[in-house]
Design an enzyme around this catalytic site. Structure first.
Site, short mmCIF file in Angstrom:
data_model
loop_
_atom_site.label_atom_id
_atom_site.label_comp_id
_atom_site.label_asym_id
_atom_site.label_seq_id
_atom_site.Cartn_x
_atom_site.Cartn_y
_atom_site.Cartn_z
N ASP A 154 -76.60 -50.24 -27.40
CA ASP A 154 -76.25 -51.75 -27.33
C ASP A 154 -77.45 -52.29 -27.11
O ASP A 154 -78.46 -51.81 -26.65
CB ASP A 154 -75.33 -51.87 -26.04
CG ASP A 154 -74.83 -53.23 -25.95
OD1 ASP A 154 -73.71 -53.88 -26.79
OD2 ASP A 154 -75.47 -54.26 -25.27
N ARG A 205 -65.15 -49.04 -32.93
CA ARG A 205 -63.75 -48.84 -32.48
C ARG A 205 -62.94 -49.06 -33.50
O ARG A 205 -61.72 -48.68 -33.44
CB ARG A 205 -63.55 -49.97 -31.49
CG ARG A 205 -64.06 -50.01 -30.17
CD ARG A 205 -63.67 -51.05 -29.38
NE ARG A 205 -64.25 -52.44 -29.64
CZ ARG A 205 -64.19 -53.49 -28.98
NH1 ARG A 205 -63.10 -53.75 -28.12
NH2 ARG A 205 -64.81 -54.52 -29.37
N TYR A 237 -78.42 -63.74 -23.12
CA TYR A 237 -77.50 -62.96 -22.09
C TYR A 237 -77.88 -62.95 -20.61
O TYR A 237 -77.39 -63.15 -19.72
CB TYR A 237 -77.35 -61.70 -22.65
CG TYR A 237 -76.51 -61.49 -23.77
CD1 TYR A 237 -75.21 -61.25 -23.63
CD2 TYR A 237 -77.19 -61.44 -25.09
CE1 TYR A 237 -74.34 -61.25 -24.48
CE2 TYR A 237 -76.20 -61.22 -26.34
CZ TYR A 237 -74.93 -60.91 -26.04
OH TYR A 237 -73.99 -60.88 -27.04
N ARG A 260 -72.40 -52.55 -36.92
CA ARG A 260 -71.30 -51.74 -36.08
C ARG A 260 -70.48 -50.94 -36.57
O ARG A 260 -69.24 -50.69 -36.36
CB ARG A 260 -70.25 -53.11 -35.46
CG ARG A 260 -70.36 -52.96 -33.97
CD ARG A 260 -69.38 -54.00 -33.41
NE ARG A 260 -70.01 -55.43 -33.28
CZ ARG A 260 -69.59 -56.54 -33.48
NH1 ARG A 260 -67.94 -56.40 -33.47
NH2 ARG A 260 -69.83 -57.71 -33.43
N ARG A 297 -65.42 -41.76 -27.32
CA ARG A 297 -65.49 -42.81 -26.21
C ARG A 297 -64.55 -42.78 -25.25
O ARG A 297 -64.89 -42.79 -23.85
CB ARG A 297 -65.11 -44.39 -26.96
CG ARG A 297 -65.48 -45.31 -25.81
CD ARG A 297 -65.27 -46.84 -26.16
NE ARG A 297 -65.03 -47.42 -24.78
CZ ARG A 297 -64.97 -48.79 -24.75
NH1 ARG A 297 -65.39 -49.40 -25.68
NH2 ARG A 297 -64.68 -49.40 -23.65
#
Lengths: 348, 348
Positions: free
Chosen positions: B77, B31, B152, B27, B40
């Site tokens: 993702d 962020r 998921y 990652r 973003r």
């Protein structure tokens, strides 16, 4: 009244011969039971139920009659004794601890627990349970282990990542050890108080210690847990159980803490673990709690798998690998208990 | 342009001699970087950023220049390729999958992925990254592994307990295998498409498979992951990395999947794991992501511990044991990268 050393649970914990594998379930006095929810509503809140000896004893005993488990664990929460050290605790509905631990001052503010003063309700719960079940099953006491309590105290409640805890333990190692010292002393006092008041087995819940690497576990946890076990009264009579979730990388070290029984999660293979540490300790576990959502045939199949993996020697207490979920159908838990009882018979 | 077999990352993945340990971070395009957050915001949302090749390539490359890592992982993702199978996906902000998988019909509705049609944006991102960095670092592609994707799809999003998943896999084993089949085929197509479009290493993220016992992992996961690895193009050229969080009980089995590299979480001891499976695979990891919240001296100390534990042989790619948290100070990540680079030099 049955003498403590005649219970299946106690005998299995000390690896003495048993006629079948004993079974109980973590969080068995809990929300999946309609009877529990009724009493909790009467109490008003989760915390009021913890502090009400009559009602807490009532929910503790429920699974003995309704489910047919082989032990009664007192109803309580691992965080309530912290109130006796000066921590402000609430549940809404997850635990919220006011003033999380950040510095020396916060640690200095924690005062020693005087169990007969601050947790007298726990003594009362244990005495009431012993009276009510008059020897039909042994009674289990419990406490949160220092590291797991420290996690809650530093994070201020539940956490997913435990970033504050790790930051505190690594950056402020001296303070971290001070906090562990205080919590260790508290836990010894608290568990010995439970033993004095009727607990016939005690379990130390170190649910979150699995987030640590073996080296960090050895530095920050092992010495304290070992001290707790060596300081408990009733050695050889009151078995000591030690549970961590996600402990596969720590099992070898855990087996040297002085615990009589190691509580396993559902992820590890009980056959492998028995080969690894079964010569030193008894094992408790390790059905996947999610299996209780499956069909009865699957429940039976998975119970049999674990019984077969452990084999016919003594030294196994059947349990889930984690607490039972509130949405489980109690009939499914009965199927599990029945499967254990019917399929673990042996000559002894 | 550097030939792929000259990169530290690729050489370490194949356990060839390297002058120092390569380092990247799961990652890393994320962020915690102000520069990422800016792009973003320009994209409008997380999904829009995934689908915008120019902006996705831009954030992918950021950590190469800002942090100094040894590899660029494409920004994407693990769930986006499912859209190409007919799944409705949104992020608000956690992933939400409409119509969770419950029965045969839901599985029948999933259609095969045609990557050049449904995930052409990923091909474009990879080509743009390769152009922009002109050989300064190798480019990593990735995919979610079938079991983790199935979690998921059955839960409909994130989950804490995965009760629906376990219930589905145990109660409906035939359907579970059908679902795994479809996801396996998709993953092979998707990863080969990435390799065709410039991915020089690929990582399979099986984040949630650690909830399974070794036996269940062997039945439900191992055959599919093995098939993926044996079906990928570029054997011996494009290293295959396999990552599970909480995998200590599965490492032995994972090392037989055909992966060149096993990605470790931070809980296991890399020295122990190297003894266990290091003769078969290279290892990636395994700093506790929470260490990046600590002081620079602690970061350096913990990096050194891992480097020392692995030792001076090749076959180690430094990484965190899980994705970097959004609240990490980028300066702390730079300290980590610097510590790896300065303390892992060796003759080769």
């Amino acid at each position: 009244m049955t003498s403590s050393d005649e219970y299946l649970l106690i005998k299995a914990a000390f690896k003495q011969p048993v006629e079948r594998t004993p079974v109980w379930v973590m969080r068995q006095a809990g929300r999946y039971l309609a009877e529990y929810r009724e009493v909790r509503d009467k109490a008003g809140s989760f915390l009021s139920l913890c502090y009400n000896p009559e009602l807490a004893a009532e929910v503790s005993v429920q699974p003995l009659d309704i489910i047919g488990v082989d032990a009664v664990i007192m109803f309580s929460d691992i965080l309530t004794p912290l109130v006796g050290m000066g921590v402000e605790l609430d549940f809404m509905p997850g635990p919220v601890l006011a003033n999380p631990i950040k510095n020396q001052r916060d640690i200095d503010h924690l005062h020693p627990l005087i169990p007969e003063k601050s947790t007298s309700y726990v003594g009362e719960i244990l005495r009431l349970i012993r009276q009510q079940i008059s020897g039909r099953a042994p009674v289990i006491g419990f406490a949160g282990a220092p590291f797991t309590l420290a996690c809650y105290m530093i994070e201020g409640g539940n956490s997913k990542l435990f970033s504050k805890t790790i930051k505190f333990f690594f950056n402020e190692q001296k303070l971290a050890h001070q906090l562990m010292e205080k919590l260790t002393t508290m836990t010894i006092e608290y568990l010995n108080y439970q033993i004095e008041n009727g607990a016939q087995m005690v379990q130390l819940f170190d649910t979150w210690a699995g987030i640590l690497s073996p080296d960090d576990y050895k530095s920050f946890v092992f010495p304290y847990v070992s001290r707790i076990f060596e300081s408990l009264n009733g050695t050889g009579v009151v078995p000591k159980v030690y549970y961590i979730n996600g402990s596969n990388h720590l099992l070898e070290i855990m087996s040297g803490t002085g615990a009589d029984v190691i509580g396993l999660d559902w992820k590890c293979d009980i056959q492998t673990v028995k080969q690894q540490i079964g010569h030193k300790v008894a094992l408790q576990g390790n059905l996947d709690p999610n299996v209780l959502f499956c069909n009865p045939e699957i429940i039976k199949e998975k119970v049999l798998e674990i019984l077969t993996k452990f084999g016919s020697e003594s030294g196994h207490i059947f349990n889930l690998g984690h607490g039972i979920d509130k949405n489980v159908n109690p009939e499914h838990l009965k199927e599990m208990v029945k499967a254990v009882k019917e399929n673990s018979k042996r000559d002894c």
